[in-house]
Scaffold this active site. Structure first.
Site, short mmCIF file in Angstrom:
data_model
loop_
_atom_site.label_atom_id
_atom_site.label_comp_id
_atom_site.label_asym_id
_atom_site.label_seq_id
_atom_site.Cartn_x
_atom_site.Cartn_y
_atom_site.Cartn_z
N ASP A 136 0.79 -1.10 0.07
CA ASP A 136 0.06 0.08 0.04
C ASP A 136 0.85 1.27 -0.20
OD1 ASP A 136 -2.37 1.85 0.73
OD2 ASP A 136 -3.25 -0.18 0.87
N HIS A 217 -3.70 5.88 3.06
CA HIS A 217 -4.47 4.74 2.68
C HIS A 217 -4.00 3.54 3.49
CE1 HIS A 217 -6.03 1.49 -0.02
NE2 HIS A 217 -6.92 2.36 -0.39
N SER A 549 -11.14 -1.46 -0.89
CA SER A 549 -9.92 -1.20 -0.18
C SER A 549 -9.89 -1.58 1.03
CB SER A 549 -9.37 -0.03 -0.36
OG SER A 549 -8.42 0.21 -1.91
#
Length: 773
Positions: A136, A217, A549
């Site tokens: 990520d 994220h 996600s």
């Protein structure tokens, strides 16, 4: 005349010279290519593959990564003619251009059936000593979610490292974050040479050249999978309570492959797969996919290739399905060795109401936490009535301040981030925003931490508020109602969650299952505010996000728990346990519905159903898959020996009689019949069930056939013993084109279940009519 002829000749010569220059220039454009090399071809005079590659294929300067674990080969920055020359070498099996990928962007553990001191959490010791590799944007390691308090020593088998860099030292790793790496070479090459789509390079004014997360994220997905208990957690008062990941004691290994504002490149992702397997991860969580909803064949897809290399070594790989729903055939990450995860809601919401001047109240959602409007009515305006598309979408510099100042502005969803639209309204002097869904989004809503009072509403409410705004002298206000728990019905398949059928091989149902992916609270970076906008200076330890996600790391954490409880289970067995015990009903005990339409969902939307960890620990039976089974599948879909070697690393010989791809021992069954098959057609499938429950067990079958389809199972009873742990059975599906009424997707759905009185081992059945090629 001679002068005219000379001028024409000169112009013609200059024209052809220009064309040749263009051709030469195009040929000299440098791009990054990934080459798959037959590892067995290395001449013995070279001590390593790197020496071979630099001597025979490319100079050391141009080589970016050398792959030698999940993939054998290298990536290099070359001109197209150089790349074509390398491809001609007999030891080079394939090449493909580096591509840019995109991120597919608490209470959810309880919603999945996890309880303190009992069940899977207790049996697995909360995932202790299992290592989850998160591919990520990095991590913000100081968050409470990554504390190593009371954790045991790092597992001895762990071989990873803690790479240091900008604002990241070796002390940022601990017994929780056991390793951290970052991958830049693909990005840097793209920055030097233009890169796919003109993007690439690392903007060090907003990024950290280290595993530290500048985007948020990665911190969010890592803590969703394995965050420690964090008391008094919330996002500006929303979703307050105890934040925790699905596997709170699992260890985390961070692989930063995605960079703020510039995405993730295949060459770096493949290098991360290579490193993670050598490091010793048990699970890989990758919430990344293509940005166009189009899937490449497995042999051209580095995520599929890297995932195969990991899976073949016993590493479970979960990936997000994509956010291009509710469009059909939008699901990505389709390789059958990847567990592909869609998104559903949980029973928590953040409601907000739009109150119109005519007294009508419209329901929406919001995570706005600033000064409320306190019931004051403001003029309401819809810039879209001017007919200017950019204004209706509230794009940058599209709003006339004289039109919107002091008013609540209606903005259409699409083309730019939802929170960015609010910033545009605020800059233009608006006091609030109503974000209206279009037809493609339907009634699906996600909350956002807007910078001004704002509320998202569905397509029907959006049409209503626009109609009211056009009536003249329209006014409105927005009321924010905080956090509500116990929402019914839940789960609902999120409207954005990507849908089947599988666009590469519809014989394999994708997505595999869904997990919570709407309004998920998890840890956040300190580098940006909760909106992620550069102008958002707020600091938040936690943030609430939505997307597949967010669903993917729930399954990654679940895999860690199951791996900890059952160390001998293969990745396929772990996925099977999740799929065959998944829920297909909501908390009203009714069939799960689709947020986009309000209608009942199908396996094309949710796969086998919602992850249900209360049952997955003890599934009774599993459908296991070996590396040889996957090779037979690749033979079945028509790949040749050389092409299969691109995926599997080893040469293979396919059988003379091509296998059926439907016979891969998958926990779901998809039967395809062509539209030219008039009358009655039949197909027979084979499955092998492995008993992981009580030694002496008897399972009986129950079939819920798709409407208008006949399904028979032989034998109808499976008797397991100490000697008979694996038993096969046949499923025959008979399709009568005259009697079957297909739904809008061209399919009908049913199920097959085996039960011993305690366990129910359920497999979805999909029967599809397709047009012949």
């Amino acid at each position: 005349m001679a002068l005219i002829f000379f001028c024409k000749s000169l112009l013609l010569s200059l024209f052809f010279l220009f064309i040749e220059t263009l051709a030469f220039s195009a040929d000299q454009t440098v791009k990054t290519y990934i080459f798959r090399v037959d590892r067995f071809s290395k001449p013995s005079i070279f001590p390593t593959h790197y020496h071979w590659y630099t001597s025979e294929f490319a100079d050391p300067v141009s080589i970016l990564h050398v792959y030698d674990t999940v993939f054998h080969g290298f990536s290099a920055s070359l001109t197209s003619s150089q790349a074509a020359s390398v491809l001609q070498h007999p030891s080079v099996l394939a090449s493909f251009e580096d591509r840019r990928r995109y991120l597919h962007t608490t209470r959810s553990p309880q919603f999945l059936g996890l309880r303190n001191q009992r069940g899977l959490w207790s049996e697995s010791d909360y995932g202790s000593d299992v290592v989850i590799g998160v591919f990520d944007t990095g991590v913000w390691p100081e968050r409470r979610s990554f504390s190593d308090l009371n954790l045991g020593p790092v597992p001895r088998r762990w071989k990873g490292v803690c790479e240091t860099g900008v604002r990241f030292t070796s002390r940022n790793c601990n017994r929780k974050i056991v390793g951290a790496r970052f991958f830049t070479k693909g990005h840097e090459a793209a920055g030097r040479f233009g890169g796919p789509g003109g993007f690439g390079g690392i903007n060090e004014t907003v990024e950290f050249r280290s595993p530290r997360d500048a985007d948020g994220h990665g911190t969010h997905t890592a803590s969703t999978a394995a965050g420690r208990y964090a008391f008094r957690a919330s996002m500006a008062g929303y979703a307050s309570g105890v934040a925790k990941g699905v596997a709170p004691k699992a260890r985390l290994a961070i692989y930063k492959v995605c960079w703020k504002n510039s995405g993730c490149f295949d060459s770096d992702i493949l290098a991360a797969f290579d490193a993670a397997v050598v490091d010793g991860v048990d699970v890989i969580s990758i919430s990344i996919g293509g940005g166009d909803g189009v899937s490449s064949p497995y042999y051209l897809d580095p995520i599929a290739i890297g995932a195969y290399g990991a899976t073949s070594r016993g590493v479970f790989v979960s990936s997000s399905a994509g956010n291009d729903g509710p469009n059909a055939m939008s699901v990505t990450n389709l390789a059958p060795w990847i567990t592909t995860v869609g998104a559903g809601t949980i029973d928590r919401n953040f409601p907000a109401d739009v109150v119109l001047g005519n007294g009508r109240k419209l329901a929406g959602v919001s995570l706005y936490a600033g000064e409320p409007l306190n019931g004051k009515m403001y003029p309401l305006v819809y810039p879209g009535k001017s007919g200017v598309l950019s204004a209706s979408l509230c794009m940058e510099n599209s709003l006339d301040p004289t039109l919107v100042r002091g008013k609540i502005v209606i903005c259409d969803r699409g083309s730019s981030p939802r929170v960015a639209k609010g910033l545009v309204v605020k800059k233009a002097g608006g006091v609030g925003m109503i974000l209206a869904n279009g037809i493609s989004n339907g009634e699906g809503l996600v909350g956002d931490a807007h910078l001004l009072p704002a509320c998202a509403v569905g397509a029907d409410e959006g049409d209503a508020v626009k109609s009211y705004a056009s009536s003249g002298q329209a006014t409105a206000t927005i009321n924010f109602r905080g956090t509500i728990i116990g929402i019914k019905p839940a789960p609902i398949v999120a409207s954005f969650s990507a849908r089947g059928p599988n666009g590469l091989n519809p014989e394999i149902l994708k997505p595999d299952l869904i997990a919570p992916g709407v309004n998920i609270l998890a840890a956040w970076t300190e580098a940006v505010g909760p909106t992620g906008l550069d102008s958002d200076t707020r600091k938040a330890e936690f943030n609430i996000l939505s997307g597949t996600s967010m669903a993917c790391p729930h399954v990654s954490g679940a895999a860690a728990l199951l791996k900890s409880a059952h160390p001998d289970w293969s990745p396929a067995a772990i996925r099977s346990a999740m799929m065959t015990t998944a829920r297909i009903t909501n908390n009203n005990m009714q069939p799960m519905t689709d947020e986009a339409t309000g209608k009942p969902s199908t396996p094309y939307d949710f796969g086998a159903g919602l992850l249900n960890l209360d049952l997955a620990m003890d599934p009774g039976l599993v459908y296991d898959i070996t590396n040889e089974d996957y090779v037979n599948f690749l033979c079945a879909v028509g790949y040749g020996s050389k092409t299969i070697q691109v995926v599997t690393r080893s040469p293979v010989n396919c059988p003379m009689k091509r296998p059926m791809p439907e016979n891969l021992n998958y926990p779901s069954i998809a039967a395809l019949f062509t539209s030219t098959s008039m009358g009655v057609s039949s197909k027979t499938f084979i499955r092998v069930a492995t008993n992981v429950g009580l030694t002496n067990s008897v399972y009986r079958v129950k079939v819920e056939p798709p409407k208008g389809v006949a399904v028979t199972v032989k034998p109808w009873k499976l008797v397991f013993s100490e000697r008979e742990r694996k038993l096969s059975y046949l499923v025959t599906i008979t399709f009568d084109s005259k009697n079957v009424v297909l739904d809008d997707s061209g399919a009908v759905f049913g199920s097959l279940s085996w039960s011993d009185g305690k366990h129910v081992v359920r497999s979805p059945i999909v029967v599809t009519q397709i047009d012949p090629l």
